[in-house]
Design a protein around this motif. Structure first.
Motif, PDB file in Angstrom:
ATOM      1  N   ARG A  64       8.751  -1.263 -12.335  1.00  0.00           N
ATOM      2  CA  ARG A  64       7.698  -1.984 -11.726  1.00  0.00           C
ATOM      3  C   ARG A  64       6.821  -1.397 -10.792  1.00  0.00           C
ATOM      4  O   ARG A  64       5.404  -1.753 -10.722  1.00  0.00           O
ATOM      5  N   ALA A  65       7.106  -0.320 -10.113  1.00  0.00           N
ATOM      6  CA  ALA A  65       6.204   0.553  -9.033  1.00  0.00           C
ATOM      7  C   ALA A  65       5.115   1.250 -10.133  1.00  0.00           C
ATOM      8  O   ALA A  65       4.066   1.504  -9.678  1.00  0.00           O
ATOM      9  N   LEU A  66       5.384   1.636 -11.336  1.00  0.00           N
ATOM     10  CA  LEU A  66       4.636   2.207 -12.355  1.00  0.00           C
ATOM     11  C   LEU A  66       3.861   1.238 -13.185  1.00  0.00           C
ATOM     12  O   LEU A  66       3.401   1.696 -14.378  1.00  0.00           O
ATOM     13  N   GLY A  67       3.816  -0.089 -12.914  1.00  0.00           N
ATOM     14  CA  GLY A  67       3.036  -0.923 -13.590  1.00  0.00           C
ATOM     15  C   GLY A  67       3.695  -1.685 -14.427  1.00  0.00           C
ATOM     16  O   GLY A  67       3.070  -2.522 -15.378  1.00  0.00           O
TER      17      GLY A  67
ATOM     18  N   PRO B 145      12.057  15.710  -5.487  1.00  0.00           N
ATOM     19  CA  PRO B 145      10.902  16.625  -5.457  1.00  0.00           C
ATOM     20  C   PRO B 145      11.345  17.836  -5.404  1.00  0.00           C
ATOM     21  O   PRO B 145      12.201  18.611  -4.681  1.00  0.00           O
ATOM     22  N   VAL B 146      10.386  18.877  -5.627  1.00  0.00           N
ATOM     23  CA  VAL B 146      10.262  20.351  -5.634  1.00  0.00           C
ATOM     24  C   VAL B 146       8.775  20.702  -4.845  1.00  0.00           C
ATOM     25  O   VAL B 146       7.794  20.407  -5.482  1.00  0.00           O
ATOM     26  N   GLY B 147       8.945  21.290  -3.894  1.00  0.00           N
ATOM     27  CA  GLY B 147       7.558  21.656  -3.130  1.00  0.00           C
ATOM     28  C   GLY B 147       7.097  20.568  -2.397  1.00  0.00           C
ATOM     29  O   GLY B 147       7.699  19.748  -2.012  1.00  0.00           O
ATOM     30  N   PRO B 148       5.676  20.494  -2.258  1.00  0.00           N
ATOM     31  CA  PRO B 148       4.912  19.367  -1.420  1.00  0.00           C
ATOM     32  C   PRO B 148       4.739  18.164  -1.973  1.00  0.00           C
ATOM     33  O   PRO B 148       3.642  17.628  -2.325  1.00  0.00           O
ATOM     34  N   VAL B 149       5.689  17.610  -2.499  1.00  0.00           N
ATOM     35  CA  VAL B 149       5.708  16.040  -3.353  1.00  0.00           C
ATOM     36  C   VAL B 149       6.577  15.342  -2.433  1.00  0.00           C
ATOM     37  O   VAL B 149       7.835  15.440  -2.226  1.00  0.00           O
ATOM     38  N   ASP B 150       6.060  14.229  -2.080  1.00  0.00           N
ATOM     39  CA  ASP B 150       6.669  13.081  -1.511  1.00  0.00           C
ATOM     40  C   ASP B 150       7.122  11.853  -2.698  1.00  0.00           C
ATOM     41  O   ASP B 150       6.029  11.339  -3.191  1.00  0.00           O
ATOM     42  N   ALA B 151       8.429  11.946  -3.019  1.00  0.00           N
ATOM     43  CA  ALA B 151       8.736  11.195  -3.978  1.00  0.00           C
ATOM     44  C   ALA B 151       8.638   9.798  -3.836  1.00  0.00           C
ATOM     45  O   ALA B 151       8.377   8.808  -4.760  1.00  0.00           O
TER      46      ALA B 151
ATOM     47  N   LEU C 194       5.044   8.447  -4.455  1.00  0.00           N
ATOM     48  CA  LEU C 194       4.887   8.251  -5.896  1.00  0.00           C
ATOM     49  C   LEU C 194       5.199   6.827  -6.353  1.00  0.00           C
ATOM     50  O   LEU C 194       4.662   6.309  -7.642  1.00  0.00           O
ATOM     51  N   LEU C 195       6.178   6.245  -6.032  1.00  0.00           N
ATOM     52  CA  LEU C 195       6.517   4.895  -6.354  1.00  0.00           C
ATOM     53  C   LEU C 195       5.911   3.664  -5.457  1.00  0.00           C
ATOM     54  O   LEU C 195       6.534   3.252  -4.573  1.00  0.00           O
ATOM     55  N   VAL C 196       4.842   3.675  -5.853  1.00  0.00           N
ATOM     56  CA  VAL C 196       3.992   2.476  -5.074  1.00  0.00           C
ATOM     57  C   VAL C 196       3.498   1.622  -6.019  1.00  0.00           C
ATOM     58  O   VAL C 196       3.460   1.970  -7.245  1.00  0.00           O
ATOM     59  N   ASP C 197       3.002   0.372  -5.708  1.00  0.00           N
ATOM     60  CA  ASP C 197       2.565  -0.508  -6.532  1.00  0.00           C
ATOM     61  C   ASP C 197       1.135  -0.204  -7.393  1.00  0.00           C
ATOM     62  O   ASP C 197       0.397   0.618  -6.678  1.00  0.00           O
TER      63      ASP C 197
END
Length: 315
Positions: free
Chosen positions: A244-247, A296-302, A305-308
């Motif tokens: 749902r967060a991915l559409g 996540p690996v490195g500078p990624v905020d998981a 990534l899961l937003v509407d």
């Protein structure tokens, strides 16, 4: 269903979000673990915007040989390459990684379950060493006779090895799963033959699978990165919530479209039906079983990534 254009489109959106989080690198990697015939990798490439697709290196990881007619842009490998920047996606891979089963005997001791080719079981030696430590941490067994646990140590090792292939980005394991606060008392080991559930007889006549202790897998990767074994930014979300967060909404198209553009209405209705199946409670998208682990690996905020998905992002 998981290789459908709808599902591939959602994974492509996730890859685009990882791309943005990484600052749009010159080369963006996408790895499809346990790729089957490469349908998901091909679908993701087809769903990407042209500019992102031009920078994307796609890999299909599978032990079987490369199928004929697969998109030439997809590299076929037995193992993921190392030093990647991007997204590694493992869809229903870990539940097929073999593991041992333990059962509590009449004296309260957890012993290995040994199985003959005809499916007949007997109890073997007590579980000891690293496997006993895993049980104590991730699947504690009270001393009640007949209780079972599936020792997920090989899955932890496989997942940590796969995530280690990433220098920066996100690894996702999508699988039937459970967590330490709700382990099934008698395990989940089962077999499937031609799409139907069957006893798990190890004679080659069926596929044998078991749900995954995804929380243990997450911690196995973090053990390489953090001394306190706390998964650094890892998230576990029901597939329903992630899609749902991915559409993927399952919303029906407006009825007026049936009058103005009948063919488009039929296509949209079919897509809504597929979406509903993917996110249905109690099905693949339900809250109980099918889960995404985002590591996540490195500078990624998981979590970011899961937003509407805004309307203009929907495909």
């Amino acid at each position: 269903m998981h290789a459908s254009p709808l599902f591939a489109g959602a994974v492509a959106r996730l890859l685009c979000r990882v791309d943005e989080a990484l600052g749009r690198p010159a080369a963006l990697d996408f790895v499809d673990m346990a790729a089957g015939r490469g349908e998901l990798a091909a679908g993701v490439l087809a769903a990407l915007p042209v500019d992102v697709a031009a920078r994307t290196r796609a890999y299909a990881v599978e032990v079987a040989g490369r199928p004929e007619g697969l998109d030439h842009r997809i590299e076929w490998r037995a193992e993921p390459p190392h030093g990647m920047t991007g997204l590694l996606f493992a869809n229903e891979w870990l539940d097929n990684v073999p593991m041992e089963v333990a059962e509590v005997d009449a004296t309260g001791v957890a012993r290995r379950v040994l199985v003959r080719d005809d499916g007949t079981e007997r109890l073997g030696e007590p579980v000891e060493g690293a496997e006993a430590e895993w049980l104590a941490r991730w699947w504690p067994l009270p001393g009640e006779e007949g209780l079972r646990a599936e020792i997920g140590l090989p899955r932890d090792t496989a997942w940590a090895s796969a995530v280690a292939a990433l220098d920066s980005g996100l690894a996702v394991a999508a699988d039937y799963a459970h967590t330490v606060d709700a382990r099934p008392p008698f395990g989940t080991l089962t077999g499937f033959r031609e799409g139907r559930e069957t006893p798990p007889v190890p004679d080659g006549s069926c596929d044998i699978t078991a749900h995954v202790a995804l929380d243990a897998c997450a911690a196995a990767h973090s053990a390489r990165c953090a001394p306190d074994h706390t998964p650094p930014g890892a998230l576990m979300r029901p597939q329903r919530e992630a899609l749902r967060a991915l559409g993927v909404t399952g919303a029906r198209p407006p009825l007026a479209l049936a009058s103005t553009h009948p063919a488009a209405y039929v296509r949209a209705l079919a897509g809504a039906s597929q979406a509903a199946e993917l996110i249905a409670p109690g099905g693949l998208g339900g809250l109980g079983d099918f889960v995404w682990l985002l590591q996540p690996v490195g500078p990624v905020d998981a979590a970011a990534l899961l937003v509407d998905v805004p309307d203009h992002e929907e495909q």
